[in-house]
Enzyme design. Structure first.
Site, PDB file in Angstrom:
ATOM      1  N   PHE A   1     -46.629 -16.200  55.758  1.00  8.41           N
ATOM      2  CA  PHE A   1     -45.413 -16.269  54.960  1.00  8.41           C
ATOM      3  C   PHE A   1     -45.640 -15.623  53.606  1.00  8.41           C
ATOM      4  O   PHE A   1     -46.777 -15.454  53.149  1.00  8.41           O
ATOM      5  CB  PHE A   1     -44.951 -17.721  54.790  1.00  8.41           C
ATOM      6  CG  PHE A   1     -45.915 -18.582  54.003  1.00  8.41           C
ATOM      7  CD1 PHE A   1     -45.771 -18.736  52.635  1.00  8.41           C
ATOM      8  CD2 PHE A   1     -46.970 -19.241  54.642  1.00  8.41           C
ATOM      9  CE1 PHE A   1     -46.656 -19.524  51.909  1.00  8.41           C
ATOM     10  CE2 PHE A   1     -47.847 -20.041  53.926  1.00  8.41           C
ATOM     11  CZ  PHE A   1     -47.696 -20.176  52.554  1.00  8.41           C
ATOM     12  N   CYS A   2     -44.525 -15.249  52.967  1.00 14.68           N
ATOM     13  CA  CYS A   2     -44.556 -14.682  51.622  1.00 14.68           C
ATOM     14  C   CYS A   2     -43.224 -15.001  50.956  1.00 14.68           C
ATOM     15  O   CYS A   2     -42.410 -15.747  51.506  1.00 14.68           O
ATOM     16  CB  CYS A   2     -44.838 -13.181  51.656  1.00 14.68           C
ATOM     17  SG  CYS A   2     -43.640 -12.238  52.617  1.00 14.68           S
ATOM     18  N   THR A   3     -42.965 -14.433  49.790  1.00  9.87           N
ATOM     19  CA  THR A   3     -41.787 -14.830  49.012  1.00  9.87           C
ATOM     20  C   THR A   3     -40.484 -14.516  49.735  1.00  9.87           C
ATOM     21  O   THR A   3     -39.631 -15.385  49.916  1.00  9.87           O
ATOM     22  CB  THR A   3     -41.799 -14.142  47.640  1.00  9.87           C
ATOM     23  OG1 THR A   3     -43.030 -14.423  46.991  1.00  9.87           O
ATOM     24  CG2 THR A   3     -40.649 -14.650  46.781  1.00  9.87           C
TER      25      THR A   3
ATOM     26  N   GLY B   1     -40.407 -12.060  52.571  1.00 10.53           N
ATOM     27  CA  GLY B   1     -40.637 -11.554  53.917  1.00 10.53           C
ATOM     28  C   GLY B   1     -41.263 -10.187  54.011  1.00 10.53           C
ATOM     29  O   GLY B   1     -41.818  -9.819  55.046  1.00 10.53           O
TER      30      GLY B   1
ATOM     31  N   ILE C   1     -40.172 -17.554  51.853  1.00  9.46           N
ATOM     32  CA  ILE C   1     -40.064 -18.853  51.181  1.00  9.46           C
ATOM     33  C   ILE C   1     -38.659 -19.055  50.623  1.00  9.46           C
ATOM     34  O   ILE C   1     -38.109 -20.158  50.667  1.00  9.46           O
ATOM     35  CB  ILE C   1     -41.094 -18.952  50.046  1.00  9.46           C
ATOM     36  CG1 ILE C   1     -42.522 -18.783  50.593  1.00  9.46           C
ATOM     37  CG2 ILE C   1     -40.966 -20.279  49.301  1.00  9.46           C
ATOM     38  CD1 ILE C   1     -43.536 -18.432  49.520  1.00  9.46           C
TER      39      ILE C   1
END
Length: 309
Positions: A174-176, A178, A203
């Site tokens: 996951f990341c901020t 995508g 996120i």
């Protein structure tokens, strides 16, 4: 209230430089500010403005080659979180430094926010946060692995050094918003990793969709604008920014003896010499006199435009 739109789209731009000027002029004509990155592989960025202004810029982007399917995530801001509108040309819209990575070819399995909790609590799943160390420091998912990377460029080397730890595991990333996972999951697939998943919308989408009572998110989510951090429901968080090192600071961090506004914090107190601090103090004096904002826009009339195509 202003609308903040975070977006990215992988497509092939034959001549990104030709797109720069018209895009910047459209944004500036509608009072929109923020940063948009253009590269041969697509577009990435975050912008803020009125509803009408954001709609105009999004319509312009959707009309670019291959961008009809553009998706974006929206949140709100009480005040303009950007000082300027900047459109920049880059080699990559998110820099991984792996020339063979192409998210248009293949990516991991998308997981909707509503299904994310079930995936990451499964015993055969390893959860990896692909963001930088200063982002992870203020919030992450419970039990996620922090690679401790200072830059996304460091991720491939970290994986090669740690791949054995995850043998036999399904990988959830996951990341901020995508975009990093588009590249990191494509790269892991090229390394022979079979079961790779990533959080669709990142996120930000999780915090928007999943109620706090059901959430496995702990802390706040760092964002690259003047709001600094967001919480559940995409509400502005409590973090500020050290304007020397650009790291996020909680209110209690600004009470520490190492903190000097605009000059240093406990994270960077040993990273700069006295000449640097003298420059930072002069900059802070200009901010206090109302001549300068940290985002880079000069407030004195005629000195600098808030739009830099």
């Amino acid at each position: 209230m202003l609308t903040v739109a975070a977006l990215y789209h992988f497509t092939r731009f034959a001549d990104p430089a030709a797109l720069k000027g018209p895009l910047a002029r459209t944004a500036c004509a509608h009072g929109v500010r923020g940063t948009l990155l253009l590269a041969a592989e697509g577009i990435n960025g975050t912008i803020a403005g009125t509803r009408r202004g954001i709609d105009a810029v999004l319509a312009h982007i959707r009309a670019l080659p291959g961008c009809a399917g553009l998706e974006w995530k929206e949140s709100a801001a009480d005040a303009m979180p950007f000082g300027k509108m900047k459109v920049r040309l880059k080699r990559e819209i998110v820099t991984m430094g792996q020339p063979d990575v192409d998210p248009r070819a293949s990516v991991g399995h998308y997981v909707e926010p509503a299904d994310w909790n079930a995936l990451i609590t499964a015993p055969d799943v390893a959860v990896i946060d692909t963001r930088n160390d200063y982002e992870v420091a203020i919030g992450s998912f419970a039990g996620a692995v922090d690679p401790g990377t200072r830059s996304f460029r460091d991720f491939p080397a970290w994986w090669r050094a740690n791949a054995d730890r995850f043998a036999g595991k399904r990988i959830a990333m996951f990341c901020t918003g995508g975009i990093r996972c588009e590249k990191s999951t494509n790269w892991l697939l090229s390394q022979g990793v079979g079961d790779v998943f990533h959080l669709k919308g990142g996120i930000l989408k999780y915090l928007e969709d999943v109620p706090a009572r059901d959430s496995l998110w702990q802390g706040e989510c760092f964002v690259f604008d003047g709001r600094v951090s967001l919480t559940h429901g995409l509400q502005q968080g409590r973090h500020g920014l050290c304007h020397a090192c650009r790291r996020p600071l909680a209110p209690e961090d600004r009470e520490r003896p190492e903190y000097e506004e605009g000059v240093c914090c406990h994270c960077c107190v040993g990273e700069y010499d006295e000449a640097d601090r003298a420059r930072f103090r002069e900059r802070q004096r200009q901010v206090a006199r109302g001549e300068l904002k940290f985002e880079g826009i000069v407030l004195s009339p005629g000195r600098e435009s808030p739009c830099t195509p």
